[in-house]
Scaffold this motif. Structure first.
Motif, PDB file in Angstrom:
ATOM      1  N   HIS A  54       0.657  -1.148  -0.018  1.00 41.38           N
ATOM      2  CA  HIS A  54      -0.094   0.008   0.108  1.00 41.38           C
ATOM      3  C   HIS A  54       0.822   1.449   0.093  1.00 41.38           C
ATOM      4  O   HIS A  54       0.255   2.388  -0.214  1.00 41.38           O
ATOM      5  CB  HIS A  54      -1.075  -0.060   1.162  1.00 41.38           C
ATOM      6  CG  HIS A  54      -0.784  -0.362   2.483  1.00 41.38           C
ATOM      7  ND1 HIS A  54      -0.334   0.352   3.517  1.00 41.38           N
ATOM      8  CD2 HIS A  54      -0.508  -1.925   2.820  1.00 41.38           C
ATOM      9  CE1 HIS A  54      -0.058  -0.368   4.424  1.00 41.38           C
ATOM     10  NE2 HIS A  54      -0.134  -1.572   4.406  1.00 41.38           N
TER      11      HIS A  54
ATOM     12  N   GLY B 149      -2.643   5.408  -1.379  1.00 39.23           N
ATOM     13  CA  GLY B 149      -1.187   4.928  -1.176  1.00 39.23           C
ATOM     14  C   GLY B 149      -0.434   4.956  -2.417  1.00 39.23           C
ATOM     15  O   GLY B 149       0.796   5.514  -2.215  1.00 39.23           O
TER      16      GLY B 149
ATOM     17  N   GLN C  43       3.298   7.516  -2.527  1.00 39.39           N
ATOM     18  CA  GLN C  43       4.458   6.936  -3.032  1.00 39.39           C
ATOM     19  C   GLN C  43       4.845   7.748  -4.237  1.00 39.39           C
ATOM     20  O   GLN C  43       6.128   7.679  -4.278  1.00 39.39           O
ATOM     21  CB  GLN C  43       4.232   5.527  -3.083  1.00 39.39           C
ATOM     22  CG  GLN C  43       5.696   4.817  -3.009  1.00 39.39           C
ATOM     23  CD  GLN C  43       5.738   3.291  -2.820  1.00 39.39           C
ATOM     24  OE1 GLN C  43       4.743   2.821  -2.958  1.00 39.39           O
ATOM     25  NE2 GLN C  43       6.907   2.721  -2.402  1.00 39.39           N
TER      26      GLN C  43
ATOM     27  N   TYR D 228      -0.270   1.314   9.153  1.00 46.07           N
ATOM     28  CA  TYR D 228       0.922   1.688   8.461  1.00 46.07           C
ATOM     29  C   TYR D 228       1.941   1.082   9.210  1.00 46.07           C
ATOM     30  O   TYR D 228       3.141   0.584   8.511  1.00 46.07           O
ATOM     31  CB  TYR D 228       1.006   3.204   8.262  1.00 46.07           C
ATOM     32  CG  TYR D 228      -0.064   4.021   7.382  1.00 46.07           C
ATOM     33  CD1 TYR D 228      -0.618   3.091   6.141  1.00 46.07           C
ATOM     34  CD2 TYR D 228      -0.754   4.752   7.775  1.00 46.07           C
ATOM     35  CE1 TYR D 228      -1.715   3.506   5.559  1.00 46.07           C
ATOM     36  CE2 TYR D 228      -1.650   5.270   6.998  1.00 46.07           C
ATOM     37  CZ  TYR D 228      -2.270   4.574   6.029  1.00 46.07           C
ATOM     38  OH  TYR D 228      -3.487   5.101   5.109  1.00 46.07           O
ATOM     39  N   THR D 229       2.240   1.235  10.502  1.00 39.56           N
ATOM     40  CA  THR D 229       3.276   1.063  11.377  1.00 39.56           C
ATOM     41  C   THR D 229       3.463  -0.543  11.637  1.00 39.56           C
ATOM     42  O   THR D 229       4.604  -0.989  11.875  1.00 39.56           O
ATOM     43  CB  THR D 229       3.501   1.683  12.745  1.00 39.56           C
ATOM     44  OG1 THR D 229       2.294   1.379  13.460  1.00 39.56           O
ATOM     45  CG2 THR D 229       3.199   3.178  12.532  1.00 39.56           C
TER      46      THR D 229
ATOM     47  N   GLY E 207      -3.872   1.145  -2.162  1.00 42.41           N
ATOM     48  CA  GLY E 207      -4.011   1.737  -0.774  1.00 42.41           C
ATOM     49  C   GLY E 207      -4.915   1.099   0.151  1.00 42.41           C
ATOM     50  O   GLY E 207      -5.752   0.423  -0.394  1.00 42.41           O
TER      51      GLY E 207
ATOM     52  N   SER F 299      -0.565   1.099  14.174  1.00 34.11           N
ATOM     53  CA  SER F 299      -1.572   1.515  13.136  1.00 34.11           C
ATOM     54  C   SER F 299      -1.460   0.518  12.095  1.00 34.11           C
ATOM     55  O   SER F 299      -0.584  -0.352  11.867  1.00 34.11           O
ATOM     56  CB  SER F 299      -1.220   2.853  12.651  1.00 34.11           C
ATOM     57  OG  SER F 299      -0.237   3.088  11.830  1.00 34.11           O
TER      58      SER F 299
ATOM     59  N   LYS G  28       2.914  -2.697   9.445  1.00 38.23           N
ATOM     60  CA  LYS G  28       3.711  -3.514   8.197  1.00 38.23           C
ATOM     61  C   LYS G  28       5.166  -3.292   8.513  1.00 38.23           C
ATOM     62  O   LYS G  28       5.981  -4.168   8.198  1.00 38.23           O
ATOM     63  CB  LYS G  28       3.328  -2.768   6.891  1.00 38.23           C
ATOM     64  CG  LYS G  28       3.901  -3.504   5.803  1.00 38.23           C
ATOM     65  CD  LYS G  28       3.353  -2.831   4.542  1.00 38.23           C
ATOM     66  CE  LYS G  28       4.010  -3.368   3.343  1.00 38.23           C
ATOM     67  NZ  LYS G  28       3.539  -2.875   1.999  1.00 38.23           N
TER      68      LYS G  28
ATOM     69  N   VAL H  67       2.188   3.556   1.916  1.00 38.92           N
ATOM     70  CA  VAL H  67       2.525   4.678   2.687  1.00 38.92           C
ATOM     71  C   VAL H  67       3.572   4.070   3.758  1.00 38.92           C
ATOM     72  O   VAL H  67       4.641   4.882   4.134  1.00 38.92           O
ATOM     73  CB  VAL H  67       1.279   5.227   3.498  1.00 38.92           C
ATOM     74  CG1 VAL H  67       1.426   5.994   4.637  1.00 38.92           C
ATOM     75  CG2 VAL H  67       0.230   5.574   2.491  1.00 38.92           C
ATOM     76  N   PRO H  68       3.744   3.073   4.196  1.00 39.25           N
ATOM     77  CA  PRO H  68       4.784   2.502   5.104  1.00 39.25           C
ATOM     78  C   PRO H  68       6.085   2.737   4.412  1.00 39.25           C
ATOM     79  O   PRO H  68       6.910   3.157   5.247  1.00 39.25           O
ATOM     80  CB  PRO H  68       4.378   1.129   5.274  1.00 39.25           C
ATOM     81  CG  PRO H  68       3.129   1.059   5.197  1.00 39.25           C
ATOM     82  CD  PRO H  68       2.678   1.863   4.047  1.00 39.25           C
TER      83      PRO H  68
ATOM     84  N   ALA I  26      -5.600   4.083  11.276  1.00 39.80           N
ATOM     85  CA  ALA I  26      -4.363   4.913  10.614  1.00 39.80           C
ATOM     86  C   ALA I  26      -3.897   5.524  11.871  1.00 39.80           C
ATOM     87  O   ALA I  26      -2.674   5.960  11.919  1.00 39.80           O
ATOM     88  CB  ALA I  26      -4.601   5.605   9.569  1.00 39.80           C
TER      89      ALA I  26
ATOM     90  N   LEU J 136       1.645  11.887   9.490  1.00 41.25           N
ATOM     91  CA  LEU J 136       1.779  10.568   9.205  1.00 41.25           C
ATOM     92  C   LEU J 136       3.347  10.371   8.878  1.00 41.25           C
ATOM     93  O   LEU J 136       3.944   9.534   8.857  1.00 41.25           O
ATOM     94  CB  LEU J 136       0.892   9.758   8.420  1.00 41.25           C
ATOM     95  CG  LEU J 136      -0.423   9.473   9.040  1.00 41.25           C
ATOM     96  CD1 LEU J 136      -1.476   8.917   7.761  1.00 41.25           C
ATOM     97  CD2 LEU J 136      -0.435   8.419  10.024  1.00 41.25           C
TER      98      LEU J 136
END
Length: 457
Positions: free
Chosen positions: A99, A141, A145, A431-432, A341, A429, A434, A101-102, A388, A194
């Motif tokens: 996705h 997402g 990126q 994201y974190t 995303g 979250s 992952k 964002v991570p 998130a 974020l």
């Protein structure tokens, strides 16, 4: 002589305030144009693979080029798409899987803002193929990126130091969100909350400028219409806040469940698949295709279905089916190696939860509850915030997506409670989580200010 005149220019561009603002404008313009191009790619691939502008609301319609297959063609679309983007991602940019964002968060926190230049192009193509081929993921997402990669590339070209690189990456992320969703404020707060995890004045000014630039370009190309048009809404009874609070508690739990389902399915795919990674999207696409055959509303992003839920066109039982199916479909799309995303899926899940909650509340207390569509909107923001852990972004983006100011207080009530419940049920979250699975912990990362140094340990 020519080299001597260029070097001071580059130095001034990356060190002076005027030069940095010029870089922010350039990144915002690139992100805005990238968002427009990416939207076109997604629309083109969706039309090519499904024969519809958006198949999610087309029922079991046949592809106009393959009428003899009926609605069963959707079993094959994720397979064909996977055969194209699987080798593409595996060969050129494996960061484009998932996705997005991570990867940007990690690049800012631990890699000095450095992102490979080819990520932008590969991510755009892979995500367009994933979504157009039926993958049940969103556009935010990928465009984060893509914009971040453009910012990082400009930083490399101007030989910027790491603090400036981080800011340019954040500018690209903000610009992507702003142009994609016609939401410049949300782009700013997404990047600050974020990506940078910092609300410093210098960061804020550059990110705002990039977001505004991208938004102007996006509006010129894509229009200025709100994402959702809601009926007139007002809180007529103070007791309604109890209902919004209860919805927030439920949404926080659902957001935490979404995190667990997403990565449980990804773990399952990792355990099951023993073949080459480039072939994994096509092989897993067959399973995804069978799910699309059963529930075609899962095809692609699914915004028309979300709009139908807000309008109250689905019964409570079907809304709950769609809620669970979206969790599974999104997890499966990511788990097989798709690119897209999780922001849009969280909005979708929240809309289903909120609409179902609103309908039940209206049946039990018709004189108190108010319209179900308002609960759908609040559910969208609360589930996103719960998954998130970005409460400011959640409030701002839902306001900008709908243009409905009267929903702000109920939204804030539900979002605060949703984030609190999510913290109790899930350490990370969406994201974190992952990154933690890769051994990267950002929860205790030092503030990423313009004076901070990346952690080399």
């Amino acid at each position: 002589m020519q080299l001597r005149t260029r070097l001071p220019t580059l130095h001034g561009l990356r060190t002076s305030e005027t030069g940095l603002l010029a870089l922010a404008v350039l990144v915002g313009a690139g992100a805005g144009l990238g968002a427009v191009a990416f939207r076109w790619l997604v629309d083109t691939m969706t039309l090519l693979f499904s024969g519809q502008d958006d198949y999610a609301d087309a029922g079991h319609a046949a592809h106009p080029w393959l009428p003899w297959l009926g609605g069963g063609f959707v079993v094959l679309t994720p397979v064909v798409a996977g055969l194209i983007y699987g080798p593409l991602v595996h060969r050129f940019a494996r960061e484009a899987r998932g996705h997005g964002v991570p990867e940007v968060m990690n690049a800012v926190a631990n890699n000095g803002g450095r992102i490979k230049p080819q990520v932008a192009g590969v991510k755009a193509l892979a995500s367009a193929l994933t979504i157009g081929g039926g993958g049940s993921v969103g556009r935010e997402g990928p465009i984060v990126q893509i914009g971040a990669a453009l910012g990082s590339t400009l930083g490399r070209l101007t030989r910027s130091d790491e603090p400036v690189m981080r800011m340019l990456v954040a500018c690209g992320a903000a610009g992507g969100i702003a142009a994609t969703f016609n939401a410049p404020l949300a782009g700013v707060f997404f990047a600050m909350e974020l990506i940078l995890i910092d609300f410093g004045a210098r960061h804020f000014g550059m990110v705002v400028l990039a977001s505004v630039t991208a938004s102007v370009i996006g509006r010129a190309a894509l229009g200025d219409d709100p994402f959702l048009v809601l009926p007139t809404f007002a809180v007529d009874h103070v007791q309604q806040y109890l209902l919004f609070g209860l919805l927030g508690l439920l949404a926080g739990a659902v957001g935490a469940v979404f995190i667990k389902v997403l990565y449980a399915i990804e773990d399952g795919c990792d355990r099951i698949w023993r073949g080459p990674e480039w072939l994994r999207p096509a092989a897993g696409g067959l399973v995804l295709g069978l799910l699309l055959l059963a529930i075609p509303q899962m095809y692609g992003v699914g915004y028309p279905v979300l709009g139908n839920a807000v309008d109250g066109r689905y019964a409570v039982g079907f809304l709950l089916v769609l809620l669970v199916a979206k969790m599974v479909a999104s997890g499966l799309t990511i788990g097989i190696g798709g690119s897209g995303g999780v922001f849009a899926p969280s909005l979708f899940i929240g809309a289903m939860l909120g609409s179902a909650f609103g309908q039940v509340a209206h049946q039990l207390a018709p004189g108190l509850a108010g319209p179900a569509g308002a609960y759908a909107l609040v559910g969208m923001g609360a589930v996103f915030a719960g998954s998130a852990r970005a409460p400011i972004t959640a409030v701002v983006i839902l306001f900008e997506l709908t243009g409905e100011y009267t929903i702000i207080l109920p939204m804030m009530t539900a979002i605060v409670l949703a984030v609190g419940v999510s913290h109790l049920l899930s350490h990370d979250s969406i994201y974190t989580a992952k990154l933690r699975r890769r051994g990267v912990d950002l929860t205790g990362h030092p503030q990423l200010s313009v004076h901070a140094r990346p952690d080399r340990g």
